[in-house]
Design an enzyme around this catalytic site. Sequence first.
Site, PDB file in Angstrom:
ATOM      1  N   MET A 248       0.818  -1.216   0.000  1.00 24.54           N
ATOM      2  CA  MET A 248       0.000   0.000   0.000  1.00 24.54           C
ATOM      3  C   MET A 248       0.853   1.268   0.000  1.00 24.54           C
ATOM      4  SD  MET A 248      -3.017   0.243  -0.431  1.00 24.54           S
ATOM      5  CE  MET A 248      -4.389   1.326  -0.371  1.00 24.54           C
ATOM      6  N   CYS A 249       1.996   1.217   0.726  1.00 26.04           N
ATOM      7  CA  CYS A 249       2.810   2.435   0.809  1.00 26.04           C
ATOM      8  C   CYS A 249       3.372   2.804  -0.566  1.00 26.04           C
ATOM      9  CB  CYS A 249       3.932   2.252   1.825  1.00 26.04           C
ATOM     10  SG  CYS A 249       4.950   0.821   1.518  1.00 26.04           S
ATOM     11  N   THR A 250       3.728   1.769  -1.344  1.00 21.72           N
ATOM     12  CA  THR A 250       4.240   2.013  -2.691  1.00 21.72           C
ATOM     13  C   THR A 250       3.155   2.642  -3.552  1.00 21.72           C
ATOM     14  OG1 THR A 250       5.623   0.083  -2.473  1.00 21.72           O
ATOM     15  CG2 THR A 250       5.315   0.928  -4.690  1.00 21.72           C
TER      16      THR A 250
END
Length: 475
Positions: A248-250
Site C-alpha cells: 500500500m505504501c508504494t
Amino acid sequence: MVHKYDTDCALLLKKKKKKKKKKNFFFLLSLFREKKRRRIEELNENMVVDGGNGDRSDWQGRWDHVKKFLERAGPFTHPDFEPSTESLQFLLDTCKILVIGAGGLGCELLKDLALSGFRHIHVVDMDTIDISNLNRQFLFRPKDVGRPKAEVAADFVNDRVLGCNVHLNKVFLFCEKCLYSSLCILICLTQLSLLIYEDGVLDPSSIIPLIDGGTEGFKGNARVILPGMTACIDCTLELYPPQINFPMCTIASMPRLPEHCVEYVRMLLWPKEKPFGDGVALDGDDPKHIQWVYQKSLDRAAEFSITEVTYRLTQGVVKRIIPAVASTNAVIAAACATEVFKIATSAYVPLNNYLVFNDVDGLYTYTFEAERKENCSACSQVPQDLQFLPSAKLQEVLDYLTENASLQMKSPAITTTLDGKNKTLYLQTVASIEERTRPNLSKTLKELGLVDGQELAVADVTTPQTVLFKLNFIS
Ligand SMILES: [Zn+2]
C-alpha cells in the site's frame, strides 16, 4: 495451472547445478523401467483375448511415425534401450494417463497425446467454456460455450482420433485403489498421497511420474517429477512467489510501475470519488469504468514521470488478467507430451528435471536440475522444526504457517497429542469447530500444555498429506 516463477532464482539454481546426481537419476529411472516391465508381464499373463482390442481402428502404417522412435536404436536413445514392438503396444493398450486441466494447455496436450498413440486418457477439469477461451482452446466451438471443458474436449478427441478413449473424470470421485494400481502417468497435478512408504522407505513401485507444465504470457515451464525421488512442487515452492499484491505504501506514495498507478486509482480514488454514483463497484467489463480508471491512471503516472500506462494495461490490472498466448501453450504442451512419451516407453532419457521457456524477447530456453529439499513438507517424512518461545501465542504459529515462503498454507488445521489423546488446537474449515477452538489462538503455547519437542500435525488444502512439525522451544 499457471505457474509464476522467478527467473533470477532459477538462474541461481542453474549456477549451483552439480553433476554428481546424474548417476542417481539414472538409477531412479531404471526403477521405473523395471516397474513398467513388470506391468507388461502382468498384462501378458492376464491378457483376455476379446477379438484384438485396440487393433480395430488401426490401419496400415498408422503408427509408423511412433514406430520410428521405438523400433530402432539411435544416438539419443536411452543407454539401456532395446528396440521392440512392445513399447508401442504398451502405449496403445495399457498406459493410462490422467490429465488435469482441459484449458489452453490441456487442449494442446490431449491432441498431442492422442496423436502419439496414447489411448487411455482420463481428463479432469471443473471449468466451463467461456467465449474468451475460443481463440486458443481449439477443441471448443461457439456452440460449446457454457458446457464443461473436460466433456467437450473428450468428445472432440474421441470423435477425431479413432480408437482413442478419453474418459471424463471427477478427480474427487476417483477410486484411489483403481487409480493407484492402473495409472501410469499423471500430468499437471501433485498426487503425492498415493506414495507408499514402508518404515519411512519409499516403495519405488508406487511412484507415478508427474509431468507438470505452466505458462504465463510468453513464458512457460515444464518439469518431470518422480514423487519422493526427485524434487516435487513443494520442494521448489520458493521459485513460485506468492501472488503479487503491491504494498500500500508504494501505491500511495512511491509508485514506480504503471501498475502501481492503476492500483492507486482502483483502490483509493474509485471509492473516494465515486465517479458512477455511491456504491457502484468497479466493473472490469464496463468500458466506461475502465476509461475513467485509465484517464486517472494517466494523470497519476504523469505526476511521477511514469510512462507505459495504456488502456489494455489498465484493464489487465483491474481484471487481474494473466495473458494467455497460444504459441506458448503449444510449446509447453509439446514438451510435456514428449516427456510423457519418453517416460512411458523408457526409450529416451527424460528431462532432468526442469525446463524454462521464454520468448518475450528472442527465444530463450534452458534446463536445470531442481534439487530435492531434505525436509520437504510434501515428499519427505521428516518432521520440520518450528522454533517458538513458550510464551508465543498459537496465533503466531498460525501466521508462520500461512506467511512462510516455503509453506504458504491457506487455512491450516493444527492438531497434536496431549495425554495420549488427539486434540484439535485450531481448525478453520468447519464453523462449529472454528468457534470452539478460536480461544486457543490467544493462548500461549505453554498455556495450551505444549512441551518442548511436541509434534504438531498440520493439515491444509495446499498439501495432500498431513505435515508433521516438531516444536522447539527457544528461551
Ligand atoms: Zn518435495
